[in-house]
Write a protein that holds these residues in place. Structure first.
Motif, short mmCIF file in Angstrom:
data_model
loop_
_atom_site.label_atom_id
_atom_site.label_comp_id
_atom_site.label_asym_id
_atom_site.label_seq_id
_atom_site.Cartn_x
_atom_site.Cartn_y
_atom_site.Cartn_z
N VAL A 248 0.84 -1.20 0.00
CA VAL A 248 0.00 0.00 0.00
C VAL A 248 0.88 1.25 0.00
CG1 VAL A 248 -1.66 1.35 1.34
CG2 VAL A 248 -1.97 -1.12 1.11
N LEU A 249 1.92 1.24 0.83
CA LEU A 249 2.80 2.40 0.91
C LEU A 249 3.64 2.58 -0.34
CD1 LEU A 249 3.95 2.03 4.62
CD2 LEU A 249 2.60 3.91 3.66
N ASP A 250 3.94 1.49 -1.03
CA ASP A 250 4.69 1.60 -2.29
C ASP A 250 3.77 2.08 -3.42
OD1 ASP A 250 6.99 0.81 -1.02
OD2 ASP A 250 6.83 -1.30 -1.64
N ASP A 251 2.51 1.61 -3.39
CA ASP A 251 1.56 2.05 -4.42
C ASP A 251 1.23 3.53 -4.25
OD1 ASP A 251 1.52 -0.53 -5.31
OD2 ASP A 251 -0.40 -1.05 -4.38
N GLN A 252 1.12 3.99 -3.02
CA GLN A 252 0.82 5.39 -2.74
C GLN A 252 1.69 5.84 -1.58
OE1 GLN A 252 -3.34 6.53 -2.49
NE2 GLN A 252 -2.88 8.20 -1.09
N PRO A 253 2.89 6.30 -1.85
CA PRO A 253 3.82 6.67 -0.77
C PRO A 253 3.26 7.80 0.09
CG PRO A 253 4.98 6.45 -2.86
CD PRO A 253 3.52 6.42 -3.18
N LEU A 254 3.71 7.84 1.33
CA LEU A 254 3.37 8.94 2.21
C LEU A 254 3.88 10.26 1.63
CD1 LEU A 254 4.37 7.21 5.56
CD2 LEU A 254 2.01 7.77 4.85
N ALA A 255 3.15 11.32 1.88
CA ALA A 255 3.56 12.64 1.36
C ALA A 255 4.80 13.11 2.10
CB ALA A 255 2.43 13.63 1.54
N ALA A 256 5.61 13.89 1.39
CA ALA A 256 6.80 14.45 2.01
C ALA A 256 6.41 15.28 3.23
CB ALA A 256 7.55 15.32 1.01
N GLY A 257 7.21 15.13 4.28
CA GLY A 257 6.92 15.86 5.51
C GLY A 257 5.89 15.20 6.39
N HIS A 258 5.62 13.91 6.14
CA HIS A 258 4.61 13.20 6.94
C HIS A 258 4.96 13.26 8.42
CE1 HIS A 258 1.67 10.14 8.05
NE2 HIS A 258 2.63 9.54 8.76
N HIS A 259 3.93 13.40 9.26
CA HIS A 259 4.09 13.46 10.71
C HIS A 259 3.13 12.43 11.33
CE1 HIS A 259 4.31 15.01 14.80
NE2 HIS A 259 5.26 15.86 14.43
N GLY A 260 3.68 11.38 11.94
CA GLY A 260 2.85 10.27 12.41
C GLY A 260 1.97 10.61 13.59
N ILE A 261 2.21 11.73 14.26
CA ILE A 261 1.38 12.14 15.39
C ILE A 261 0.22 13.01 14.93
CG2 ILE A 261 1.35 13.37 17.60
CD1 ILE A 261 4.35 12.71 17.86
N ASN A 262 0.49 13.90 13.98
CA ASN A 262 -0.52 14.88 13.56
C ASN A 262 -1.35 14.41 12.37
OD1 ASN A 262 0.48 16.61 15.54
ND2 ASN A 262 1.96 17.54 14.13
N ASP A 263 -0.79 13.58 11.49
CA ASP A 263 -1.50 13.16 10.28
C ASP A 263 -2.33 11.90 10.55
OD1 ASP A 263 -0.19 15.22 9.06
OD2 ASP A 263 1.34 13.97 8.12
N MET A 264 -3.39 11.73 9.75
CA MET A 264 -4.30 10.60 9.91
C MET A 264 -4.01 9.46 8.93
SD MET A 264 -6.36 11.45 12.38
CE MET A 264 -7.79 10.39 12.17
N CYS A 265 -2.95 9.56 8.17
CA CYS A 265 -2.73 8.60 7.10
C CYS A 265 -2.50 7.18 7.60
CB CYS A 265 -1.55 9.05 6.23
SG CYS A 265 -1.90 10.56 5.29
N GLU A 266 -1.96 7.03 8.79
CA GLU A 266 -1.76 5.67 9.32
C GLU A 266 -3.07 4.90 9.34
OE1 GLU A 266 -2.06 2.87 12.84
OE2 GLU A 266 -3.00 4.83 12.56
N GLN A 267 -4.15 5.57 9.73
CA GLN A 267 -5.47 4.94 9.78
C GLN A 267 -5.88 4.43 8.40
OE1 GLN A 267 -7.64 3.78 12.26
NE2 GLN A 267 -8.36 5.80 12.90
N GLY A 268 -5.64 5.27 7.39
CA GLY A 268 -6.01 4.87 6.04
C GLY A 268 -5.17 3.73 5.51
N VAL A 269 -3.86 3.76 5.77
CA VAL A 269 -2.99 2.68 5.31
C VAL A 269 -3.39 1.36 5.95
CG1 VAL A 269 -0.61 1.81 5.36
CG2 VAL A 269 -1.06 4.21 4.80
N ILE A 270 -3.71 1.37 7.24
CA ILE A 270 -4.09 0.15 7.93
C ILE A 270 -5.41 -0.39 7.39
CG2 ILE A 270 -4.70 -0.85 10.17
CD1 ILE A 270 -1.70 -0.13 9.67
N ALA A 271 -6.39 0.49 7.23
CA ALA A 271 -7.68 0.05 6.69
C ALA A 271 -7.51 -0.55 5.30
CB ALA A 271 -8.66 1.22 6.67
N ALA A 272 -6.72 0.11 4.45
CA ALA A 272 -6.51 -0.41 3.10
C ALA A 272 -5.78 -1.75 3.13
CB ALA A 272 -5.72 0.61 2.28
N THR A 273 -4.83 -1.88 4.02
CA THR A 273 -4.05 -3.13 4.14
C THR A 273 -4.96 -4.30 4.48
OG1 THR A 273 -2.04 -1.99 4.82
CG2 THR A 273 -2.26 -4.30 5.46
N PHE A 274 -5.74 -4.17 5.52
CA PHE A 274 -6.55 -5.30 5.97
C PHE A 274 -7.78 -5.51 5.09
CE2 PHE A 274 -4.05 -4.44 9.83
CZ PHE A 274 -3.49 -5.72 9.97
N GLN A 275 -8.18 -4.48 4.41
CA GLN A 275 -9.23 -4.64 3.40
C GLN A 275 -8.72 -5.54 2.28
OE1 GLN A 275 -11.45 -0.97 2.28
NE2 GLN A 275 -10.66 -1.41 0.22
#
Length: 519
Positions: A248-275
């Protein structure tokens, strides 16, 4: 032609002389060597302990985190939480206290932490009713994911929500639940037995009320009919979800400057992964949200169905959560007041994944030794047989100055960090010969108590006891249990003590305690 009888006699005499001369000149044949006495075959306890020690040493050589690797072996089910440096310590403490009472020894338990020290981890774990593995985590626990985050400019100190996936599995061959530190299990789902047996499917929490904003930049990848989220992840054995996450991360890499505390992308990556992996949703009405900033529990679109078996106390990481307080007051969520040192350090029990099953010190024996050791507060105490450090921690809590020795480190050095103890990894006899110290109290809890073992150990250990000091030896009556009938070494040792030593056997706790006093 015949020979005269005189000539024959002469020839016979000459031959005999030659033979005598040869006999005098030749070295004597060595006497047959006396066969050395065959060593006594190892007792059952010695054989088990030797195999256990061999495995522990192999793991120590092959891993930078041998204690964590040891726990990772096997196929037993495991429940694991992630705890970082937030305000939800009370929630995680209650979660572990409740789960260890709800499921008991049917599963194993693990707390992964990042950014908290040993003293704080011990406070979080002090309500546990079963042994719990404590594992500090770092980017090295999932190098591939760490690399994707670093490539997006996310520094390790900003991994935030991503720490939940370090490591991806703590026990790859067993069933595993992964939870946030603010998630409390209060009941048993109907599919628990299948999960624990390793026959259940992959399941992931669902949030069917929130919109796509909770998935960050990955909302377009999420099936609105499923709406999975990174809450409770119920994994079957050998489920390698990390490969799908990296895809999932290779198909759609995280945006430059990603911040794992402030951004919500982890939630989306996990949902897409297990989906992608075909996970079945765990309905929100079974594991509702209790968000700190909302007035009511969130059971999803279906509402409260009376089927909740856990609660996700969202935002407890950042602020006080009144839902948690209310459910504690109602008795739905576990809480405890008090508890002595033996209770507080129950999480350091050494059975099962950390050593030889069933060889941990029984509770009654722990309390007997603690009561005897209480008189040695402020004095020098030596413990032989550290295991994970439970007895060590109890002795330190009683005010003893403790040195503890074991062949291998089963995580004790990390578990006991910050306590007034010295952890030594060494052979007991080698240590006795070179330490140049004596102790007011020596406590022995050894795996292998045959006469041969005590003939090897006993005299060396006795030299460690200070004049008018005491030695406590567990397993004094172990031989009275039929399966351990060979373990008579403690009795042999006390019966050949030097003149002036005194001893007694306390049978009030199995498997018996020998109390030796040096003159």
């Amino acid at each position: 032609m015949g020979y005269s009888s005189r000539l024959l006699d002469t020839l016979r005499n000459l031959a005999a002389g030659v033979m005598r001369a040869c006999a005098r000149a030749a070295p004597a044949a060595p006497a047959a060597p006396t066969p050395p006495a065959a060593p006594a075959p190892p007792t059952r306890a010695q054989a088990i302990a030797a195999d256990d020690l061999r495995l522990a040493r192999e793991l120590a050589l092959s891993s930078s985190a041998p204690a964590a690797r040891r726990f990772s072996l096997g196929t037993r089910p495991v429940i694991r939480w992630i705890k970082c440096d937030g305000l939800d310590d009370d929630v995680t403490r209650a979660a572990i206290g409740q789960a260890t009472r709800l499921f008991g020894a049917r599963v194993d338990y693990c707390l992964c932490t990042q950014g908290i020290d040993a003293a704080r981890a011990r406070r979080v774990l002090e309500w546990a009713a079963q042994p719990v593995e404590w594992r500090r985590i770092s980017p090295d626990d999932n190098p591939a994911l760490a690399q994707r985050l670093h490539d997006a400019g996310c520094a390790s100190e900003n991994f935030g929500y991503w720490w939940k996936w370090f490591p991806d599995r703590v026990r790859p061959k067993g069933p595993e639940w992964i939870l946030d530190g603010d998630m409390v299990i209060t009941g048993v789902p109907e599919w628990f037995d299948a999960w624990a047996a390793g026959t259940d499917r992959l399941r992931v929490s669902q949030d069917n009320k929130e919109g796509p904003h909770i998935y960050g930049r990955y909302g377009a990848l999420i099936d609105p009919a499923l709406k999975l989220y990174s809450g409770l992840i119920s994994l079957p054995p050998r489920c390698d979800y990390m490969r799908a996450m990296l895809d999932v991360l290779d198909d759609q890499p995280l945006a430059a400057g990603h911040h794992g505390i402030n951004d919500m992308c982890e939630q989306g990556v996990i949902a897409a992964t297990f989906q992608r992996l075909g996970a079945a949703p765990i309905p929100l009405y079974e594991f509702p949200f209790g968000r700190a900033f909302e007035p009511a529990l969130d059971f999803g679109l279906e509402g409260d169905q009376g089927r909740a078996w856990g609660y996700h106390f969202g935002h407890s990481f950042r602020r006080h959560n009144p839902h948690f307080d209310r459910l504690v007051e109602q008795g739905t969520v576990f809480s405890r007041v008090g508890g002595d040192a033996i209770d507080r350090f129950r999480w350091l029990g050494g059975e099962g994944p950390w050593g030889i099953p069933g060889w941990a010190m029984p509770e009654d024996m722990m309390r007997l030794i603690a009561s005897r050791a209480a008189a040695f507060a402020g004095k020098d105490v030596l413990e032989l047989g550290t295991s994970r450090g439970r007895t060590t921690a109890v002795l330190a809590a009683q005010g003893c100055r403790v040195t503890t020795i074991d062949h291998v480190d089963r995580g004790a050095r990390a578990n006991l960090e910050g306590l007034p103890v010295e952890v030594v990894v060494d052979d007991a006899v080698t240590y006795a010969r070179r330490c140049g110290r004596t102790f007011d109290l020596v406590i022995c809890d050894l795996h292998g108590n045959s006469p041969q073992e005590w003939a090897h150990l006993g005299n060396a250990l006795a030299t460690l006891v200070r004049r008018r000091g005491t030695m406590l030896i567990s397993n004094a009556t172990l031989h009275e249990i039929p399966e351990w009938h060979e373990e008579t070494g403690v009795g042999w040792f006390v019966n050949q003590l030097p003149r002036g030593w005194a001893y007694e056997i306390d049978r009030s706790a199995v498997p018996g305690l020998a109390i030796l006093r040096r003159p």
